[in-house]
Motif scaffolding. Structure first.
Motif, short mmCIF file in Angstrom:
data_model
loop_
_atom_site.label_atom_id
_atom_site.label_comp_id
_atom_site.label_asym_id
_atom_site.label_seq_id
_atom_site.Cartn_x
_atom_site.Cartn_y
_atom_site.Cartn_z
N GLN A 87 -81.93 51.31 42.11
CA GLN A 87 -82.51 50.07 42.61
C GLN A 87 -82.24 48.91 41.66
OE1 GLN A 87 -84.25 53.05 42.38
NE2 GLN A 87 -83.89 53.53 44.55
N GLU A 88 -82.32 49.17 40.37
CA GLU A 88 -82.01 48.12 39.39
C GLU A 88 -80.54 47.77 39.41
OE1 GLU A 88 -85.54 48.88 36.11
OE2 GLU A 88 -83.79 50.19 36.10
N ILE A 89 -79.68 48.75 39.60
CA ILE A 89 -78.25 48.48 39.73
C ILE A 89 -77.99 47.60 40.94
CG2 ILE A 89 -76.00 49.53 40.19
CD1 ILE A 89 -77.04 52.00 38.61
N ASP A 90 -78.65 47.90 42.07
CA ASP A 90 -78.49 47.08 43.27
C ASP A 90 -78.98 45.66 43.05
OD1 ASP A 90 -77.38 49.13 44.81
OD2 ASP A 90 -79.32 49.78 45.60
N GLU A 91 -80.09 45.51 42.35
CA GLU A 91 -80.69 44.19 42.18
C GLU A 91 -79.96 43.34 41.13
OE1 GLU A 91 -84.70 45.03 41.13
OE2 GLU A 91 -85.21 45.88 43.11
N LEU A 92 -79.49 43.99 40.07
CA LEU A 92 -78.96 43.25 38.93
C LEU A 92 -77.44 43.22 38.85
CD1 LEU A 92 -81.37 44.71 36.23
CD2 LEU A 92 -81.60 42.52 37.41
N GLY A 93 -76.77 44.20 39.46
CA GLY A 93 -75.35 44.38 39.23
C GLY A 93 -75.13 45.29 38.04
N MET A 94 -73.93 45.87 37.94
CA MET A 94 -73.70 46.90 36.94
C MET A 94 -73.76 46.37 35.51
SD MET A 94 -73.41 49.95 36.08
CE MET A 94 -73.25 50.79 37.66
N THR A 95 -73.19 45.19 35.25
CA THR A 95 -73.17 44.69 33.88
C THR A 95 -74.59 44.50 33.35
OG1 THR A 95 -71.04 43.60 34.18
CG2 THR A 95 -72.41 42.83 32.37
N ALA A 96 -75.44 43.86 34.13
CA ALA A 96 -76.82 43.64 33.70
C ALA A 96 -77.59 44.95 33.63
CB ALA A 96 -77.52 42.66 34.63
N ALA A 97 -77.28 45.89 34.54
CA ALA A 97 -77.95 47.20 34.50
C ALA A 97 -77.57 47.97 33.25
CB ALA A 97 -77.60 47.99 35.75
N LEU A 98 -76.31 47.89 32.85
CA LEU A 98 -75.88 48.52 31.60
C LEU A 98 -76.62 47.91 30.41
CD1 LEU A 98 -72.03 48.83 32.16
CD2 LEU A 98 -73.60 50.73 31.69
N ARG A 99 -76.74 46.59 30.41
CA ARG A 99 -77.46 45.92 29.33
C ARG A 99 -78.91 46.39 29.28
NH1 ARG A 99 -77.22 40.86 31.04
NH2 ARG A 99 -75.05 40.73 30.34
N LEU A 100 -79.52 46.52 30.44
CA LEU A 100 -80.90 46.97 30.52
C LEU A 100 -81.05 48.38 29.99
CD1 LEU A 100 -83.81 46.48 31.49
CD2 LEU A 100 -83.08 47.21 33.76
N ALA A 101 -80.17 49.30 30.42
CA ALA A 101 -80.24 50.69 29.97
C ALA A 101 -79.98 50.78 28.47
CB ALA A 101 -79.24 51.53 30.74
N ALA A 102 -79.00 50.03 27.97
CA ALA A 102 -78.68 50.06 26.54
C ALA A 102 -79.83 49.51 25.71
CB ALA A 102 -77.40 49.27 26.27
N THR A 103 -80.46 48.44 26.19
CA THR A 103 -81.60 47.87 25.48
C THR A 103 -82.74 48.87 25.41
OG1 THR A 103 -81.00 45.62 26.13
CG2 THR A 103 -83.29 45.99 25.48
N ARG A 104 -82.98 49.57 26.51
CA ARG A 104 -84.02 50.60 26.51
C ARG A 104 -83.71 51.70 25.51
NH1 ARG A 104 -84.68 50.63 33.14
NH2 ARG A 104 -86.31 49.03 33.22
N ALA A 105 -82.44 52.09 25.44
CA ALA A 105 -82.07 53.13 24.47
C ALA A 105 -82.26 52.65 23.04
CB ALA A 105 -80.61 53.56 24.71
N LEU A 106 -81.78 51.45 22.74
CA LEU A 106 -81.90 50.91 21.38
C LEU A 106 -83.36 50.74 20.98
CD1 LEU A 106 -79.00 48.32 21.57
CD2 LEU A 106 -79.12 50.23 19.97
N GLU A 107 -84.17 50.26 21.90
CA GLU A 107 -85.58 50.07 21.59
C GLU A 107 -86.33 51.39 21.48
OE1 GLU A 107 -86.92 47.32 24.58
OE2 GLU A 107 -86.16 45.58 23.47
N GLY A 108 -85.73 52.46 21.97
CA GLY A 108 -86.34 53.78 21.86
C GLY A 108 -86.04 54.49 20.56
N LEU A 109 -85.13 53.94 19.76
CA LEU A 109 -84.81 54.56 18.48
C LEU A 109 -85.94 54.37 17.47
CD1 LEU A 109 -81.10 53.39 18.05
CD2 LEU A 109 -81.86 55.74 18.45
N PRO A 110 -86.12 55.31 16.57
CA PRO A 110 -87.15 55.16 15.53
C PRO A 110 -86.70 54.29 14.36
CG PRO A 110 -86.08 57.28 15.29
CD PRO A 110 -85.48 56.65 16.52
#
Length: 233
Positions: A87-110
């Motif tokens: 749903q986020e890919i549909d709403e945002l497009g792939m580039t923004a969805a990748l940025r969102l997923a990557a940000t979530r991963a980076l913010e999940g690091l200790p």
């Protein structure tokens, strides 16, 4: 086919030229799939020698990839995964969805990254992260190769779990990517809640093309958009 094993050369260069001590490698999986999330792994390895056979996940057999991912999850200094839902890919497009997923991963690091090595030639992450793009980084950089293997194995497992409820689509075999079985199930049954509805595959499905979504530009930056995949990963 013989291949050159990945090295720490880019990490060493970043340390020497920028003073970065915590260097994170990022790779994604699921970009070309019809169904399922796009998944990003952020990994930190330091400069230790990696497990034998580490390379781009696509060059490994499924059995070896699974074994290596298990080794890597115990070997890396830290890692985290981020996902963007269909749903986020549909709403945002792939580039923004990748940025969102990557940000979530980076913010999940200790740990807080000083620099990020991103596989490919396009920086879809951007500020405030200090990014170095590396073409075929999943083959040449230890930290990116580690992220590549972990991301692939974890997403494949998620897709297999989704496939338990949608057996005709054989997600355990195709991980949501195009395949004859996947296409046949779509023609017969239509898309599941896990399919991307803004994608062109729907144009070839007369019974279901009315479901295709037209994507509009998001009103807020991708990093500020929330959303869940519907279950805990």
């Amino acid at each position: 086919m013989p291949y050159e094993p990945p090295t720490h050369s880019v990490e060493r260069s970043l340390r020497a030229t920028t003073g970065a001590r915590v260097v994170v490698g990022i790779d994604e999986v699921g970009r070309g799939a019809w169904a399922g999330p796009v998944t990003v792994c952020a990994a930190v390895t330091g400069l230790r020698r990696p497990p034998d056979g580490l390379t781009d996940s696509k060059l490994l057999t499924p059995k070896r990839r699974t074994e290596l991912a298990r080794e890597l999850e115990n070997w890396v200094t830290a890692h985290a995964l981020g996902h963007a839902s269909p749903q986020e890919i549909d709403e945002l497009g792939m580039t923004a969805a990748l940025r969102l997923a990557a940000t979530r991963a980076l913010e999940g690091l200790p740990v807080v990254p000083d620099a990020v090595i991103l596989d490919g030639k396009h920086d879809y992450l951007g500020a405030p992260w200090r990014v170095r793009t590396v073409i075929k980084g999943d083959r040449s950089c230890v930290v990116v190769a580690a992220a590549s293997v972990i991301a692939k194995v974890r997403r494949d497992a998620m897709m297999a779990e989704l496939g338990d409820a949608h057996r005709d689509f054989c997600f355990a075999d195709n991980a949501g990517y195009p395949s004859p079985v996947h296409r046949a199930a779509l023609e017969e049954l239509g898309p599941t809640p896990h399919h991307r509805l803004s994608w062109a595959y729907l144009d070839a499905l007369p019974r279901w093309r009315h479901l295709k979504r037209v994507r509009f530009a998001p009103a807020v930056p991708a990093a500020e958009v929330g959303g869940q995949l519907g279950f805990d990963f």
